[in-house]
Design an enzyme around this catalytic site. Structure first.
Site, PDB file in Angstrom:
ATOM      1  N   SER A  17     -11.942  60.253 -58.381  1.00  0.00           N
ATOM      2  CA  SER A  17     -10.720  60.101 -59.163  1.00  0.00           C
ATOM      3  C   SER A  17     -10.540  61.208 -60.201  1.00  0.00           C
ATOM      4  O   SER A  17     -11.475  61.556 -60.931  1.00  0.00           O
ATOM      5  CB  SER A  17     -10.718  58.741 -59.876  1.00  0.00           C
ATOM      6  OG  SER A  17      -9.577  58.618 -60.703  1.00  0.00           O
ATOM      7  N   SER A  19      -8.214  60.716 -62.490  1.00  0.00           N
ATOM      8  CA  SER A  19      -7.521  60.032 -63.584  1.00  0.00           C
ATOM      9  C   SER A  19      -8.199  60.210 -64.944  1.00  0.00           C
ATOM     10  O   SER A  19      -7.506  60.435 -65.949  1.00  0.00           O
ATOM     11  CB  SER A  19      -7.362  58.544 -63.258  1.00  0.00           C
ATOM     12  OG  SER A  19      -6.464  58.370 -62.186  1.00  0.00           O
ATOM     13  N   LYS A  68      -4.503  47.084 -55.792  1.00  0.00           N
ATOM     14  CA  LYS A  68      -3.154  46.987 -56.345  1.00  0.00           C
ATOM     15  C   LYS A  68      -2.505  45.618 -56.114  1.00  0.00           C
ATOM     16  O   LYS A  68      -1.787  45.108 -56.979  1.00  0.00           O
ATOM     17  CB  LYS A  68      -2.263  48.096 -55.782  1.00  0.00           C
ATOM     18  CG  LYS A  68      -2.679  49.481 -56.244  1.00  0.00           C
ATOM     19  CD  LYS A  68      -1.759  50.558 -55.711  1.00  0.00           C
ATOM     20  CE  LYS A  68      -2.229  51.941 -56.153  1.00  0.00           C
ATOM     21  NZ  LYS A  68      -1.330  53.007 -55.679  1.00  0.00           N
ATOM     22  N   ASP A 105       3.964  54.102 -59.510  1.00  0.00           N
ATOM     23  CA  ASP A 105       3.866  55.031 -58.378  1.00  0.00           C
ATOM     24  C   ASP A 105       5.229  55.583 -57.971  1.00  0.00           C
ATOM     25  O   ASP A 105       5.385  56.787 -57.736  1.00  0.00           O
ATOM     26  CB  ASP A 105       3.221  54.334 -57.175  1.00  0.00           C
ATOM     27  CG  ASP A 105       1.725  54.152 -57.338  1.00  0.00           C
ATOM     28  OD1 ASP A 105       1.105  54.939 -58.083  1.00  0.00           O
ATOM     29  OD2 ASP A 105       1.163  53.218 -56.728  1.00  0.00           O
ATOM     30  N   GLY A 132       2.426  50.153 -45.625  1.00  0.00           N
ATOM     31  CA  GLY A 132       1.461  49.468 -46.477  1.00  0.00           C
ATOM     32  C   GLY A 132       1.930  49.355 -47.912  1.00  0.00           C
ATOM     33  O   GLY A 132       3.114  49.515 -48.222  1.00  0.00           O
ATOM     34  N   ARG A 155       3.057  52.038 -36.881  1.00  0.00           N
ATOM     35  CA  ARG A 155       2.516  51.691 -35.568  1.00  0.00           C
ATOM     36  C   ARG A 155       2.787  50.225 -35.247  1.00  0.00           C
ATOM     37  O   ARG A 155       3.149  49.874 -34.129  1.00  0.00           O
ATOM     38  CB  ARG A 155       1.004  51.967 -35.543  1.00  0.00           C
ATOM     39  CG  ARG A 155       0.640  53.427 -35.623  1.00  0.00           C
ATOM     40  CD  ARG A 155      -0.856  53.643 -35.467  1.00  0.00           C
ATOM     41  NE  ARG A 155      -1.234  55.015 -35.770  1.00  0.00           N
ATOM     42  CZ  ARG A 155      -1.157  56.023 -34.906  1.00  0.00           C
ATOM     43  NH1 ARG A 155      -0.704  55.800 -33.680  1.00  0.00           N
ATOM     44  NH2 ARG A 155      -1.528  57.235 -35.255  1.00  0.00           N
ATOM     45  N   LEU A 157       5.203  47.416 -35.757  1.00  0.00           N
ATOM     46  CA  LEU A 157       6.586  47.259 -36.186  1.00  0.00           C
ATOM     47  C   LEU A 157       6.759  46.056 -37.104  1.00  0.00           C
ATOM     48  O   LEU A 157       7.558  46.098 -38.049  1.00  0.00           O
ATOM     49  CB  LEU A 157       7.490  47.121 -34.961  1.00  0.00           C
ATOM     50  CG  LEU A 157       8.997  47.002 -35.236  1.00  0.00           C
ATOM     51  CD1 LEU A 157       9.502  48.197 -36.028  1.00  0.00           C
ATOM     52  CD2 LEU A 157       9.754  46.867 -33.914  1.00  0.00           C
ATOM     53  N   LEU A 217       1.680  61.574 -49.867  1.00  0.00           N
ATOM     54  CA  LEU A 217       1.217  60.862 -51.052  1.00  0.00           C
ATOM     55  C   LEU A 217      -0.253  61.145 -51.336  1.00  0.00           C
ATOM     56  O   LEU A 217      -0.699  61.030 -52.475  1.00  0.00           O
ATOM     57  CB  LEU A 217       1.429  59.352 -50.902  1.00  0.00           C
ATOM     58  CG  LEU A 217       2.858  58.853 -50.685  1.00  0.00           C
ATOM     59  CD1 LEU A 217       2.899  57.328 -50.829  1.00  0.00           C
ATOM     60  CD2 LEU A 217       3.847  59.506 -51.641  1.00  0.00           C
ATOM     61  N   TYR A 219      -3.697  63.626 -51.553  1.00  0.00           N
ATOM     62  CA  TYR A 219      -3.932  64.974 -52.049  1.00  0.00           C
ATOM     63  C   TYR A 219      -5.411  65.290 -51.894  1.00  0.00           C
ATOM     64  O   TYR A 219      -6.246  64.396 -51.715  1.00  0.00           O
ATOM     65  CB  TYR A 219      -3.524  65.098 -53.522  1.00  0.00           C
ATOM     66  CG  TYR A 219      -4.378  64.265 -54.452  1.00  0.00           C
ATOM     67  CD1 TYR A 219      -5.514  64.792 -55.055  1.00  0.00           C
ATOM     68  CD2 TYR A 219      -4.068  62.935 -54.704  1.00  0.00           C
ATOM     69  CE1 TYR A 219      -6.322  64.021 -55.879  1.00  0.00           C
ATOM     70  CE2 TYR A 219      -4.863  62.150 -55.524  1.00  0.00           C
ATOM     71  CZ  TYR A 219      -5.981  62.704 -56.113  1.00  0.00           C
ATOM     72  OH  TYR A 219      -6.780  61.928 -56.915  1.00  0.00           O
ATOM     73  N   GLY A 241       0.361  64.982 -52.990  1.00  0.00           N
ATOM     74  CA  GLY A 241       0.622  63.972 -54.006  1.00  0.00           C
ATOM     75  C   GLY A 241      -0.025  64.205 -55.358  1.00  0.00           C
ATOM     76  O   GLY A 241      -0.020  63.280 -56.188  1.00  0.00           O
TER      77      GLY A 241
END
Length: 281
Positions: A17, A19, A68, A105, A132, A155, A157, A217, A219, A241
């Site tokens: 991370s 952050s 999350k 986000d 997701g 993938r 549906l 998104l 990186y 991202g």
């Protein structure tokens, strides 16, 4: 003297991370006294770890994969964007002891696209790869920019259909990857983690419109597989991202500290350190 207040990011894994570095730079820039740490927390240990953090005087948490959705359940109160996305990446202790949950986000992505890179989303055709939690987190802010349409390709549906039904916006549609045949988009956002492992969904070579842009998104210290895919197809910009990471962190920092840091020098510094020019990041 003002005491140092504690913040942290929880996730699993978390050693990679950036952050703590980002929030440390923000604190230095804004002269805020904070201590920010990364803590490896698995999903089954999240509630106990969050309880202990706040009981020990912690003021705010960031939550990343795979926490999350659990943070969304943990928060006693939710911002509207968190409520819609059913995912929380920022928890804040309130004055009355309650826990506020937000999702920064989407606004982080939006700020990177529009403010940092000058990408206009009005009337644009947007494709999001994957269905997701990352997709849930970015949808509402993208829809607020009044694009012509947003398609979600996945993938499975049924997962994409669930999101479309929940958001119930006429501009939103979904398909599997085969359903993308013959279509073109002005912006393609990769919300899967596949490119970090060198994989990509099955994408046709003509999927990106002339002068279109790509955004991953994810990186890394090197251009991701999806960023390279966009560059090979002459995208006007093919971005990863990192800018979104810094921008969403700035929104969390502002929520916690009441002051919004300047993100541009932080993004530039991190790009210099990984030796990727700003035009490709």
């Amino acid at each position: 003297m003002t005491k140092t207040e504690h913040y942290a990011v929880f996730g699993h894994p978390i050693s990679h991370s950036k952050s703590p570095r980002i929030h440390g730079l923000f604190a230095e820039q804004t002269r805020q006294r904070i201590y920010y740490a990364a803590q490896d927390v698995a999903a089954d240990a999240f509630k106990a770890a969050a309880d202990a953090f706040f009981a020990d005087g912690g003021k705010g948490l960031n939550c990343t994969v795979p926490l999350k959705e659990l943070a969304w359940q943990y928060a006693g109160r939710l911002s509207e964007r968190a409520r819609k996305s059913k995912a929380v990446n920022t928890l804040a202790l309130q004055a009355d002891g309650g826990i506020w949950g937000d999702n920064t986000d989407g606004i982080g992505l939006l700020n990177d696209l529009t403010l940092n890179h000058g990408i206009n989303l009005l009337d644009s055709r947007i494709l999001i790869l994957g269905a997701g939690g990352a997709t849930r987190g970015i949808l509402a802010p993208l829809l607020e920019q009044h694009p012509a349409c947003i398609a979600i390709a996945n993938r499975t549906l049924e997962k994409a259909e669930t999101i479309v039904n929940e958001f119930a916006d006429a501009k939103l549609s979904c398909c599997d990857y085969a359903g993308l045949a013959g279509r073109q988009f002005d912006l393609i956002v990769n919300a899967t983690s596949a490119s970090l492992g060198g994989q990509l969904p099955p994408l046709t070579d003509d999927l990106l419109a002339a002068s279109g842009c790509c955004y991953d998104l994810a990186y890394g210290n090197q251009a991701t597989t999806f960023v390279r895919w966009g560059m090979a197809r002459h995208a006007r910009k093919s971005l990863d991202g990192l800018g979104m990471l810094v921008e969403q962190a700035a929104e969390a920092f502002a929520l916690w500290r009441g002051i919004r840091p300047d993100t541009a020098p932080v993004i530039a510094l991190l790009n210099r350190e990984r030796q990727i020019p700003n035009s490709f990041s």
